[in-house]
Design an enzyme around this catalytic site. Structure first.
Site: not given
Length: 132
Positions: A20, A99
């Site tokens: 998870h 980015h």
């Protein structure tokens, strides 16, 4: 977490290891792979396989709860933006980051799957959900 079988043994191995919130990157052929992060290179030629084919294949076998895209895709790659909206509609939380931040976050990934994609900002960080 892994949901079904996957033919690429390296991708299947990485998906089986995911817990998870762990992350996995699906990248175009130009994204730098950080030192120490496994690279599974499935590229065959420019554009083959494309980003979406690999993304669809992984999502068929992987429970994603969150997806991170480069915000620059908003102005440079309409197809990636459209797919991010589809993912949000399918109850996957979507986040957009610059980015440079995206590349920094790639350092935490379990692996980068490098495609043959050559369109700008065709990259995603998928965070593992749980199947229960």
């Amino acid at each position: 977490m892994k949901k079904h079988g996957h033919l690429n043994r390296d991708i299947a191995r990485v998906l089986a290891r995911m817990g998870h919130t762990d992350s996995l990157v699906i990248a175009d052929c130009g994204l730098p792979v950080p030192d120490g992060v496994e690279c599974i290179d499935v590229s065959l030629a420019v554009g083959v396989p494309d980003f979406f084919a690999v993304l669809d294949s992984v999502l068929a076998d992987f429970k994603a709860e969150r997806a991170v895209f480069a915000s620059e895709a908003q102005t440079h790659n309409a197809a990636v933006v459209a797919r991010s909206r589809e993912m949000a509609a399918a109850h996957i939380a979507v986040e957009n980051v610059p980015h440079e931040e995206f590349k920094r976050r790639c350092r935490e990934a379990k692996a980068v799957i490098r495609t043959g994609e050559c369109s700008p900002y065709a990259n995603v960080i998928l965070h593992s959900g749980v199947i229960f």
